[in-house]
Design an enzyme around this catalytic site. Sequence first.
Site, PDB file in Angstrom:
ATOM      1  N   LEU A  49       0.864  -1.172   0.000  1.00  0.00           N
ATOM      2  CA  LEU A  49       0.000   0.000   0.000  1.00  0.00           C
ATOM      3  C   LEU A  49       0.903   1.224   0.000  1.00  0.00           C
ATOM      4  O   LEU A  49       1.897   1.259   0.730  1.00  0.00           O
ATOM      5  CB  LEU A  49      -0.881   0.025   1.248  1.00  0.00           C
ATOM      6  CG  LEU A  49      -2.267  -0.599   1.200  1.00  0.00           C
ATOM      7  CD1 LEU A  49      -2.931  -0.464   2.575  1.00  0.00           C
ATOM      8  CD2 LEU A  49      -3.134   0.043   0.139  1.00  0.00           C
ATOM      9  N   ASP A  50       0.560   2.233  -0.798  1.00  0.00           N
ATOM     10  CA  ASP A  50       1.349   3.470  -0.810  1.00  0.00           C
ATOM     11  C   ASP A  50       1.434   4.071   0.590  1.00  0.00           C
ATOM     12  O   ASP A  50       0.497   3.933   1.380  1.00  0.00           O
ATOM     13  CB  ASP A  50       0.691   4.515  -1.728  1.00  0.00           C
ATOM     14  CG  ASP A  50       0.787   4.140  -3.200  1.00  0.00           C
ATOM     15  OD1 ASP A  50       1.573   3.242  -3.528  1.00  0.00           O
ATOM     16  OD2 ASP A  50       0.081   4.765  -4.006  1.00  0.00           O
TER      17      ASP A  50
END
Length: 315
Positions: A49-50
Amino acid sequence: MNAPRARVARRPVHGVLLLDKPLGWSSNDILQKVKWLLRAEKAGHTGTLDPLASGVLPLCFGAATKFSQLQLDADKTYEAVMCLGVKTSTADAEGDVIETRPVAVSPEDVVRVAAQFTGPISQVPPMHSALKKDGKALYEYARAGIEIERAPRQVQIYKLNMALALSDKGQSAINLEVKCSKGTYIRTLGEDLGEALGCGAHLSALRRVATGGYTSAQCVTLAALEAMPEEDRLKCLLPVSSLLPDHTVVMLDDENAARFLSGLRRRGSWPDAAQVAVYAENGQVLLGTAQVVAGELIPGRLLSPIEIEQMTQAI
């Protein structure tokens, strides 16, 4: 002179921890932090996930790492906010503003564009991504100002809900809810939706609310995990078998279980099945995965006897 840090005594830990990833952390940084909190010997995550995204991040420990690919391949659900009229270099709030346009978007426009982007669509992966080119992540090229040609890829948008709104800064925005296949870039989707609406857009917020059968309601926060006594942290783990919810279940008696674990095929009256979870006869101990073809149980990913013993002791 600083005193040397005490070595953490690692231990075998098996299971899945659903973390509500906070903003600002990379997936790997959060994995290493939780691995340290659990004193786990072996750990891995199920896709990144960013740092600017929050939400469901399944972390796999011990035997669970053998089946983490299943979560990489799972469908995902996201909630996001698109800020209209502003494009950025990274398609999210972290990038520099590269273009502004007036916004004249009607509810009818939103309905039309949502239908246009539901179903199979083609996406060009963003430069600011972890995809590799010649062993180097694309974002490394992007930071150096180098643009790499990327081939479009097909992804599936199963559900796309869009609602006009105002951002917390009073700008025109759209709230998104997206259920999609693996490999879908929500930042790219937001940018493409903005182009289709004629005003451009970037994501100002992104949260993953589900992956596979796991949801944000099942997650624990990092702050809560840190505040717990050490042994309570282990109680947050889901069993390894939670990674196999859609697998057909096959039970083996002790003799066949031992042969299966040595890699031998077993014969039985089972119907054909591509994804099988194999258990010892008591149904509590997972042995591994398999497939059934013409009544033959063909081993896939198997747990080791040591892993099975450790998991049995933990029951």
